[in-house]
Design a protein around this motif. Structure first.
Motif, PDB file in Angstrom:
ATOM      1  N   SER A   4     -23.661  -9.377   2.413  1.00  0.00           N
ATOM      2  CA  SER A   4     -22.574  -8.488   1.807  1.00  0.00           C
ATOM      3  C   SER A   4     -22.228  -9.018   0.634  1.00  0.00           C
ATOM      4  O   SER A   4     -22.614 -10.073   0.056  1.00  0.00           O
ATOM      5  CB  SER A   4     -21.490  -8.584   2.942  1.00  0.00           C
ATOM      6  N   TYR A   5     -21.376  -8.252   0.013  1.00  0.00           N
ATOM      7  CA  TYR A   5     -20.884  -8.643  -1.421  1.00  0.00           C
ATOM      8  C   TYR A   5     -19.434  -8.781  -1.405  1.00  0.00           C
ATOM      9  O   TYR A   5     -18.988  -7.845  -1.260  1.00  0.00           O
ATOM     10  CB  TYR A   5     -21.501  -7.438  -2.396  1.00  0.00           C
ATOM     11  N   ARG A   7     -16.387  -9.059  -3.920  1.00  0.00           N
ATOM     12  CA  ARG A   7     -16.112  -8.840  -5.245  1.00  0.00           C
ATOM     13  C   ARG A   7     -15.140 -10.106  -6.114  1.00  0.00           C
ATOM     14  O   ARG A   7     -14.817 -10.133  -7.045  1.00  0.00           O
ATOM     15  CB  ARG A   7     -15.651  -7.364  -5.399  1.00  0.00           C
ATOM     16  N   ARG A  15      -8.142  -5.375 -12.704  1.00  0.00           N
ATOM     17  CA  ARG A  15      -7.603  -3.949 -12.743  1.00  0.00           C
ATOM     18  C   ARG A  15      -6.054  -3.800 -12.928  1.00  0.00           C
ATOM     19  O   ARG A  15      -5.302  -3.050 -12.607  1.00  0.00           O
ATOM     20  CB  ARG A  15      -7.828  -3.649 -11.441  1.00  0.00           C
ATOM     21  N   GLY A  22       5.847  -2.191  -8.064  1.00  0.00           N
ATOM     22  CA  GLY A  22       6.090  -3.463  -6.939  1.00  0.00           C
ATOM     23  C   GLY A  22       5.117  -4.659  -7.381  1.00  0.00           C
ATOM     24  O   GLY A  22       5.794  -5.669  -7.211  1.00  0.00           O
ATOM     25  N   MET A  23       3.991  -4.334  -7.751  1.00  0.00           N
ATOM     26  CA  MET A  23       2.835  -5.353  -8.150  1.00  0.00           C
ATOM     27  C   MET A  23       3.687  -6.155  -9.292  1.00  0.00           C
ATOM     28  O   MET A  23       3.468  -7.241  -9.483  1.00  0.00           O
ATOM     29  CB  MET A  23       1.855  -4.723  -8.280  1.00  0.00           C
ATOM     30  N   TRP A  26       6.527  -8.259  -8.672  1.00  0.00           N
ATOM     31  CA  TRP A  26       6.176  -9.454  -8.012  1.00  0.00           C
ATOM     32  C   TRP A  26       5.394 -10.635  -8.884  1.00  0.00           C
ATOM     33  O   TRP A  26       5.731 -11.745  -8.963  1.00  0.00           O
ATOM     34  CB  TRP A  26       5.072  -9.030  -7.062  1.00  0.00           C
ATOM     35  N   LEU A 100      14.918   1.375  -0.432  1.00  0.00           N
ATOM     36  CA  LEU A 100      13.480   1.209  -0.748  1.00  0.00           C
ATOM     37  C   LEU A 100      12.759   2.006  -1.357  1.00  0.00           C
ATOM     38  O   LEU A 100      11.813   1.715  -1.921  1.00  0.00           O
ATOM     39  CB  LEU A 100      13.093   0.889   0.899  1.00  0.00           C
TER      40      LEU A 100
ATOM     41  N   LEU B 150     -13.842   0.103  -0.445  1.00  0.00           N
ATOM     42  CA  LEU B 150     -12.395  -0.589  -0.521  1.00  0.00           C
ATOM     43  C   LEU B 150     -12.358  -2.125  -1.047  1.00  0.00           C
ATOM     44  O   LEU B 150     -13.335  -2.858  -0.621  1.00  0.00           O
ATOM     45  CB  LEU B 150     -11.746  -0.570   0.813  1.00  0.00           C
ATOM     46  N   PRO B 151     -11.668  -2.529  -2.026  1.00  0.00           N
ATOM     47  CA  PRO B 151     -11.570  -3.759  -2.403  1.00  0.00           C
ATOM     48  C   PRO B 151     -11.179  -4.625  -1.146  1.00  0.00           C
ATOM     49  O   PRO B 151     -10.496  -4.244  -0.097  1.00  0.00           O
ATOM     50  CB  PRO B 151     -10.521  -3.765  -3.435  1.00  0.00           C
ATOM     51  N   HIS B 152     -11.322  -6.049  -1.507  1.00  0.00           N
ATOM     52  CA  HIS B 152     -10.985  -7.147  -0.747  1.00  0.00           C
ATOM     53  C   HIS B 152     -11.628  -6.837   0.624  1.00  0.00           C
ATOM     54  O   HIS B 152     -11.168  -7.723   1.743  1.00  0.00           O
ATOM     55  CB  HIS B 152      -9.255  -7.108  -0.396  1.00  0.00           C
ATOM     56  N   GLN B 153     -12.722  -6.244   0.870  1.00  0.00           N
ATOM     57  CA  GLN B 153     -13.338  -6.139   2.100  1.00  0.00           C
ATOM     58  C   GLN B 153     -14.869  -6.338   1.696  1.00  0.00           C
ATOM     59  O   GLN B 153     -15.279  -5.794   0.686  1.00  0.00           O
ATOM     60  CB  GLN B 153     -13.185  -5.102   3.085  1.00  0.00           C
ATOM     61  N   GLU B 154     -15.632  -7.032   2.296  1.00  0.00           N
ATOM     62  CA  GLU B 154     -16.907  -7.189   1.965  1.00  0.00           C
ATOM     63  C   GLU B 154     -17.694  -6.017   2.282  1.00  0.00           C
ATOM     64  O   GLU B 154     -17.664  -5.082   3.274  1.00  0.00           O
ATOM     65  CB  GLU B 154     -17.534  -8.329   3.021  1.00  0.00           C
ATOM     66  N   ASN B 217      -2.358  -7.729  -1.820  1.00  0.00           N
ATOM     67  CA  ASN B 217      -2.892  -8.892  -2.271  1.00  0.00           C
ATOM     68  C   ASN B 217      -2.561  -9.961  -1.528  1.00  0.00           C
ATOM     69  O   ASN B 217      -3.383 -11.049  -1.394  1.00  0.00           O
ATOM     70  CB  ASN B 217      -2.228  -9.254  -3.689  1.00  0.00           C
ATOM     71  N   ILE B 218      -1.781 -10.196  -0.803  1.00  0.00           N
ATOM     72  CA  ILE B 218      -1.275 -11.275  -0.006  1.00  0.00           C
ATOM     73  C   ILE B 218      -2.523 -11.428   1.280  1.00  0.00           C
ATOM     74  O   ILE B 218      -2.983 -12.287   1.532  1.00  0.00           O
ATOM     75  CB  ILE B 218       0.234 -10.970   0.652  1.00  0.00           C
ATOM     76  N   ALA B 220      -5.438 -10.374   0.909  1.00  0.00           N
ATOM     77  CA  ALA B 220      -6.715 -10.665   0.293  1.00  0.00           C
ATOM     78  C   ALA B 220      -6.801 -12.224   0.285  1.00  0.00           C
ATOM     79  O   ALA B 220      -7.886 -12.767   0.323  1.00  0.00           O
ATOM     80  CB  ALA B 220      -6.765 -10.271  -1.149  1.00  0.00           C
ATOM     81  N   GLN B 265       4.993  -9.986   0.746  1.00  0.00           N
ATOM     82  CA  GLN B 265       6.014 -10.233  -0.526  1.00  0.00           C
ATOM     83  C   GLN B 265       6.364  -9.002  -1.063  1.00  0.00           C
ATOM     84  O   GLN B 265       6.729  -8.864  -2.330  1.00  0.00           O
ATOM     85  CB  GLN B 265       4.975 -10.804  -1.408  1.00  0.00           C
ATOM     86  N   THR B 266       6.577  -7.842  -0.382  1.00  0.00           N
ATOM     87  CA  THR B 266       7.243  -6.621  -0.873  1.00  0.00           C
ATOM     88  C   THR B 266       6.680  -6.309  -2.040  1.00  0.00           C
ATOM     89  O   THR B 266       7.330  -5.900  -2.938  1.00  0.00           O
ATOM     90  CB  THR B 266       8.919  -6.816  -0.804  1.00  0.00           C
ATOM     91  N   GLN B 267       5.400  -6.080  -2.177  1.00  0.00           N
ATOM     92  CA  GLN B 267       4.777  -5.581  -3.402  1.00  0.00           C
ATOM     93  C   GLN B 267       4.722  -4.166  -3.343  1.00  0.00           C
ATOM     94  O   GLN B 267       4.441  -3.339  -4.337  1.00  0.00           O
ATOM     95  CB  GLN B 267       3.279  -6.085  -3.579  1.00  0.00           C
ATOM     96  N   PHE B 268       5.024  -3.649  -2.206  1.00  0.00           N
ATOM     97  CA  PHE B 268       4.977  -2.137  -1.771  1.00  0.00           C
ATOM     98  C   PHE B 268       3.580  -1.444  -2.091  1.00  0.00           C
ATOM     99  O   PHE B 268       3.117  -0.098  -2.279  1.00  0.00           O
ATOM    100  CB  PHE B 268       5.922  -1.381  -2.791  1.00  0.00           C
ATOM    101  N   GLU B 272       2.657   2.408  -1.029  1.00  0.00           N
ATOM    102  CA  GLU B 272       1.891   3.348  -2.331  1.00  0.00           C
ATOM    103  C   GLU B 272       0.849   4.056  -1.984  1.00  0.00           C
ATOM    104  O   GLU B 272       0.417   5.316  -2.192  1.00  0.00           O
ATOM    105  CB  GLU B 272       1.919   2.557  -3.523  1.00  0.00           C
ATOM    106  N   GLU B 282       8.914  -0.874   4.666  1.00  0.00           N
ATOM    107  CA  GLU B 282       9.943  -0.664   5.175  1.00  0.00           C
ATOM    108  C   GLU B 282      10.178  -1.054   6.679  1.00  0.00           C
ATOM    109  O   GLU B 282      10.894  -1.788   7.182  1.00  0.00           O
ATOM    110  CB  GLU B 282      10.533   0.791   5.130  1.00  0.00           C
ATOM    111  N   GLN B 285       9.921  -4.939   6.745  1.00  0.00           N
ATOM    112  CA  GLN B 285      11.216  -5.520   6.470  1.00  0.00           C
ATOM    113  C   GLN B 285      12.281  -5.295   7.588  1.00  0.00           C
ATOM    114  O   GLN B 285      12.958  -6.286   8.012  1.00  0.00           O
ATOM    115  CB  GLN B 285      11.988  -4.866   5.266  1.00  0.00           C
TER     116      GLN B 285
END
Lengths: 130, 299
Positions: A4-5, A7, A15, A22-23, A26, A100, B150-154, B217-218, B220, B265-268, B272, B282, B285
């Motif tokens: 598998s790859y 990234r 990106r 929100g990002m 943070w 929120l 999809l990112p963060h998945q192999e 990201n968390i 990930a 970490q509530t990045q939302f 989104e 929500e 939380q």
């Protein structure tokens, strides 16, 4: 699965243009938090000169304040402190489940208020520095 | 005599095998030629359609195949697709697969944003291929539409990612209804009051597409973090009043662990990108508050 790859995280930061409010909130909160921790250690180091003598402490402060770089850094310190406080309040509301749906607007508001306070502080911090 | 017969039989067998081998070889070649001709026809059809189309779009697709020599290194392939009103990202991919490269691999099923199979990373955002209208993508006619897994998945192949970890996390929260009391009659419904139904309504919409998990990201960075989808699933059952207090306590025990709700970490990001508009942050939380209330003791 044979192969598998993965990234990795480097591509994530590549990106940055696609990050949402929100990002960014943070990232800025973490960054400002670390800056404040760094400042606290510096602050303790300066305060520790008072254990030698009052005169030495005064001399250290005078020396630091005479440096233009320190004056500019003080403006930066105010900027991160104000943003960290305002975003902290925003996060408190988020924790309580209040507003929120307006989390992105409250982040932008934190930025705008921080910028306004910092701009207003410039004459005080930089008076006589140049 | 018997030796001669055996030799003759062997020769005959060899000839038969050779003939059958030759015929198999010929039929394979014929089949290959038919496929090539069919591919040429499809590409010709695509060229004609593109010439006739009022508008075309350029789709840049992530490609990766670990099992084919020369394709082990990830790359992007660009396809030109005739654009029509109402076209979705999935339509564009299907067109590219059917007309240009039949090996282009991606998951899809219901095409109605219900099965959650075709969550993809389109123009830098997690989206469902079947739900995303090409026309809704900013500047779609003048710029290339970039489609990635999809990112963060192999990545297993092309746009297909390995969802096993995601499913494991979903299973970890015991995602099934487990009421304390069953109704007396076999056919009697387990009724829920209207307010309670409204409270959990949005959380029941999850289609297990994994977009939220991919955007987090968390998640990930922490492979043990339950992630937004699993926590939302826990919310759906923890807030269902038909399950008893003991069961709710068990559910809270799962979600209030170190790698449960407290890692959020509530990045939302999850909220989104959720294609079903579930207010995931929500819900997380709210479960945090439930967890605090559950552990507060004043005596």
């Amino acid at each position: 699965m044979s192969q598998s790859y993965d990234r990795g995280t480097i591509e994530d930061f590549g990106r940055w243009r696609e990050f949402t409010a929100g990002m960014w909130a943070w990232i800025f909160h973490k960054f400002s938090g670390w800056v404040l921790i760094g400042y606290l250690f510096t602050h303790i180091a300066v305060l520790s000169t008072a254990t030698q003598s009052g005169a030495m402490y005064t001399e250290t402060i005078r020396g630091l304040e005479s440096l233009v770089a320190v004056r500019v850094l003080e403006v930066g310190l105010l900027a991160v402190a104000v943003f960290h406080i305002l975003n902290g309040v925003r996060l408190l509301f988020v924790d309580l489940g209040v507003g929120l749906e307006a989390q992105d607007k409250s982040f932008y508001a934190s930025l705008v208020v921080s910028a306004a306070i910092v701009v207003a502080s410039v004459p005080t911090f930089l008076a006589g520095a140049f | 005599m018997s030796t001669e017969v055996t030799e003759k039989e062997t020769e005959a067998q060899t000839e038969t095998e050779a003939e059958s081998g030759e015929s198999a070889h010929q039929s394979r070649r014929m089949e290959q030629k038919r496929q090539q001709a069919s591919q040429r026809d499809l590409e010709e059809e695509a060229r004609t359609e593109i010439d006739e189309a009022e508008q075309t779009i350029e789709v840049k697709v992530f490609r990766f195949d670990p099992e084919v020599a020369g394709k082990e290194e990830p790359r992007f392939d660009t396809f030109h697709v005739p654009f029509f009103k109402g076209m979705t990202v999935l339509d564009a991919l299907i067109y590219a697969r059917d007309h240009y490269d039949s090996s282009l691999t991606f998951r899809h099923s219901c095409r109605q944003a219900i099965c959650g199979s075709d969550a993809l990373f389109v123009n830098g955002r997690q989206r469902l291929g079947c739900k995303t209208q090409i026309a809704d993508l900013e500047d779609h006619l003048n710029s290339t539409i970039r489609i990635e897994p999809l990112p963060h998945q192999e990545v297993v192949k092309d746009l297909v990612v390995d969802m096993e970890h995601f499913y494991d996390q979903m299973e970890a929260v015991e995602p099934f209804f487990d009421a304390d009391e069953l109704p007396d009659g076999d056919l009697e419904e387990q009724r829920q009051d209207r307010e309670n139904r409204e409270k959990i309504k949005m959380s029941t919409r999850c289609i297990w597409c994994g977009a939220c998990m991919s955007s987090c990201n968390i998640a990930a960075g922490d492979n043990e973090y339950l992630g937004p989808a699993a926590i939302n699933k826990a919310y759906r059952f923890a807030m269902d009043e038909r399950e008893g207090e003991d069961r709710k306590q068990q559910r809270l025990n799962i979600i209030e662990q170190e790698h449960g709700v407290w890692r959020c970490q509530t990045q939302f990001s999850c909220t989104e990108v959720c294609p079903k508009d579930i207010p995931l942050t929500e819900h997380i939380q709210e479960l945090k508050r439930e967890s605090v209330k559950n552990n507060l003791k004043f005596w």
